[in-house]
Design a protein around this motif. Sequence first.
Motif, PDB file in Angstrom:
ATOM      1  N   GLY A 165      49.468  38.053 104.333  1.00 57.53           N
ATOM      2  CA  GLY A 165      49.372  39.446 104.745  1.00 57.53           C
ATOM      3  C   GLY A 165      48.986  40.398 103.638  1.00 57.53           C
ATOM      4  O   GLY A 165      49.350  41.583 103.664  1.00 57.53           O
ATOM      5  N   TYR A 166      48.202  39.922 102.658  1.00 57.28           N
ATOM      6  CA  TYR A 166      47.766  40.795 101.571  1.00 57.28           C
ATOM      7  C   TYR A 166      46.601  41.666 102.036  1.00 57.28           C
ATOM      8  O   TYR A 166      45.654  41.184 102.655  1.00 57.28           O
ATOM      9  N   VAL A 167      46.674  42.974 101.743  1.00 59.74           N
ATOM     10  CA  VAL A 167      45.605  43.909 102.079  1.00 59.74           C
ATOM     11  C   VAL A 167      45.025  44.469 100.792  1.00 59.74           C
ATOM     12  O   VAL A 167      45.753  45.065  99.980  1.00 59.74           O
ATOM     13  N   TYR A 168      43.742  44.265 100.591  1.00 63.01           N
ATOM     14  CA  TYR A 168      43.076  44.755  99.392  1.00 63.01           C
ATOM     15  C   TYR A 168      42.868  46.255  99.495  1.00 63.01           C
ATOM     16  O   TYR A 168      42.179  46.740 100.392  1.00 63.01           O
ATOM     17  N   ASN A 169      43.441  46.991  98.567  1.00 67.11           N
ATOM     18  CA  ASN A 169      43.332  48.451  98.542  1.00 67.11           C
ATOM     19  C   ASN A 169      42.083  48.826  97.753  1.00 67.11           C
ATOM     20  O   ASN A 169      42.130  49.164  96.579  1.00 67.11           O
ATOM     21  N   ARG A 170      40.933  48.790  98.430  1.00 70.78           N
ATOM     22  CA  ARG A 170      39.645  48.921  97.769  1.00 70.78           C
ATOM     23  C   ARG A 170      39.455  50.253  97.048  1.00 70.78           C
ATOM     24  O   ARG A 170      38.821  50.350  96.018  1.00 70.78           O
ATOM     25  N   SER A 171      40.007  51.320  97.621  1.00 71.41           N
ATOM     26  CA  SER A 171      39.697  52.646  97.060  1.00 71.41           C
ATOM     27  C   SER A 171      40.892  53.343  96.439  1.00 71.41           C
ATOM     28  O   SER A 171      40.815  54.510  96.093  1.00 71.41           O
ATOM     29  N   VAL A 217      39.816  48.783 113.178  1.00 70.86           N
ATOM     30  CA  VAL A 217      39.835  50.051 112.435  1.00 70.86           C
ATOM     31  C   VAL A 217      41.115  50.199 111.624  1.00 70.86           C
ATOM     32  O   VAL A 217      41.096  50.760 110.518  1.00 70.86           O
ATOM     33  N   VAL A 218      42.231  49.686 112.141  1.00 71.44           N
ATOM     34  CA  VAL A 218      43.476  49.736 111.368  1.00 71.44           C
ATOM     35  C   VAL A 218      43.338  48.888 110.108  1.00 71.44           C
ATOM     36  O   VAL A 218      43.716  49.311 109.010  1.00 71.44           O
ATOM     37  N   ALA A 219      42.781  47.686 110.244  1.00 68.68           N
ATOM     38  CA  ALA A 219      42.583  46.824 109.073  1.00 68.68           C
ATOM     39  C   ALA A 219      41.674  47.495 108.041  1.00 68.68           C
ATOM     40  O   ALA A 219      41.943  47.438 106.834  1.00 68.68           O
ATOM     41  N   ALA A 220      40.617  48.147 108.507  1.00 66.83           N
ATOM     42  CA  ALA A 220      39.701  48.813 107.587  1.00 66.83           C
ATOM     43  C   ALA A 220      40.375  49.977 106.872  1.00 66.83           C
ATOM     44  O   ALA A 220      40.178  50.182 105.668  1.00 66.83           O
ATOM     45  N   MET A 221      41.166  50.755 107.612  1.00 67.24           N
ATOM     46  CA  MET A 221      41.861  51.882 106.988  1.00 67.24           C
ATOM     47  C   MET A 221      42.865  51.412 105.940  1.00 67.24           C
ATOM     48  O   MET A 221      42.979  52.003 104.859  1.00 67.24           O
ATOM     49  N   LEU A 222      43.585  50.338 106.241  1.00 67.67           N
ATOM     50  CA  LEU A 222      44.541  49.803 105.268  1.00 67.67           C
ATOM     51  C   LEU A 222      43.817  49.294 104.030  1.00 67.67           C
ATOM     52  O   LEU A 222      44.258  49.501 102.898  1.00 67.67           O
ATOM     53  N   GLU A 223      42.686  48.635 104.235  1.00 67.44           N
ATOM     54  CA  GLU A 223      41.919  48.108 103.110  1.00 67.44           C
ATOM     55  C   GLU A 223      41.421  49.224 102.197  1.00 67.44           C
ATOM     56  O   GLU A 223      41.344  49.057 100.987  1.00 67.44           O
ATOM     57  N   HIS A 224      41.115  50.362 102.795  1.00 66.59           N
ATOM     58  CA  HIS A 224      40.580  51.466 102.003  1.00 66.59           C
ATOM     59  C   HIS A 224      41.662  52.420 101.509  1.00 66.59           C
ATOM     60  O   HIS A 224      41.372  53.523 101.050  1.00 66.59           O
ATOM     61  N   GLY A 225      42.904  52.007 101.610  1.00 69.44           N
ATOM     62  CA  GLY A 225      43.953  52.681 100.867  1.00 69.44           C
ATOM     63  C   GLY A 225      44.531  53.928 101.473  1.00 69.44           C
ATOM     64  O   GLY A 225      44.898  54.857 100.747  1.00 69.44           O
ATOM     65  N   VAL A 226      44.647  54.013 102.802  1.00 73.69           N
ATOM     66  CA  VAL A 226      45.299  55.185 103.371  1.00 73.69           C
ATOM     67  C   VAL A 226      46.757  55.220 102.933  1.00 73.69           C
ATOM     68  O   VAL A 226      47.411  54.185 102.795  1.00 73.69           O
ATOM     69  N   SER A 227      47.268  56.427 102.726  1.00 75.26           N
ATOM     70  CA  SER A 227      48.659  56.596 102.315  1.00 75.26           C
ATOM     71  C   SER A 227      49.613  56.551 103.496  1.00 75.26           C
ATOM     72  O   SER A 227      50.803  56.270 103.339  1.00 75.26           O
ATOM     73  N   ALA A 228      49.108  56.862 104.694  1.00 76.17           N
ATOM     74  CA  ALA A 228      49.911  56.846 105.909  1.00 76.17           C
ATOM     75  C   ALA A 228      48.969  56.697 107.094  1.00 76.17           C
ATOM     76  O   ALA A 228      47.767  56.978 106.985  1.00 76.17           O
TER      77      ALA A 228
END
Length: 335
Positions: free
Chosen positions: A46-52, A109-120
Amino acid sequence: MRRPTIIDVANKAGVSKSTVSLVLQGGAQVKPETKKLVHAAMKEIGYVYNRSAANLRASGTALIGLVINDLNNPFFTEFATSLQMALGLRGYAVVVANTNEDAAIQDQVVAAMLEHGVSALIVSPAYGDVSETLTALARAQIPVMQVLRQVSDDTARFPFISPNYQEGGRVATRYLIESGARRIAFVGGLDGRQVTQERVSGYLEVMSEHGLSPLVLSGRSSRSFGHRVAAQLFRDYSECDAALCFNDLVAFGMINACHEARKDIGTDFQIIGFDDIQEAAECWPTLSTVHCGVDAFGKQVADTVLEWLQNATVPPPSTRTPVRLIQRQTTRQGR
């Protein structure tokens, strides 16, 4: 539950931390077999890469994700606009995604948002199989709120906030009865959906209190459905003298059908909508409706999420905001 790190990925894949970093950065020098190992390990733990995240920290900009089930519906558009403006005034950028009532798109879209580092994340969820979305959100370890619709019972982890739909059904039905209506139909809303159940339950409660027989005609919450059902009512239920609609769009369709049938709206036939979108005060005749205060609601959600982010103030598991009836020309007392 601890959020997985790049070291966890490396240990799971049996490679070095630097190799994992190269895979995440798209390094061409990494063998395809190694890339597959790393991606499989990421998915398993369950690792999510925080790209940004690094860029966001450097710029001082925090990003909040907003996932909406149907931006074609003006109610959700008005909510999204209010929320975005409220967060923007506090220095937060908002990324918005429309799922078009598709749970699979919601997963993406949730996976993409998590990958791009949303705070919430603030989610007005699509219905359907949302297990993958909920699993990803739980692993992300960031504030997540369900708004307007609830699909998860785990409200300790995913707090829920919405207008008091059940009370809206009550006040609208009472008003129609006090206005002289006796054969009142509830029109619109898909069977089995939580929002439909809540709005209908208030209607059924008041109808029962007054010893009146309910008439529930479920279906899509659209103008075309309202138009079609109104024609059916006039043909098959000629004694029906009022309708409480699941939302304002259904009510607009019923208004059009009344014009075609030369029904005197507000006297021969009364109509109440639900939501009070902007068009409700601009159509003809103007629509009596349950006001959900979507502008204030958006600001309240923004305040709640920022309190959670900035001060670690976790919201209550469930919050219901007040509603009220707006009397306009489609009911007798509003004429």
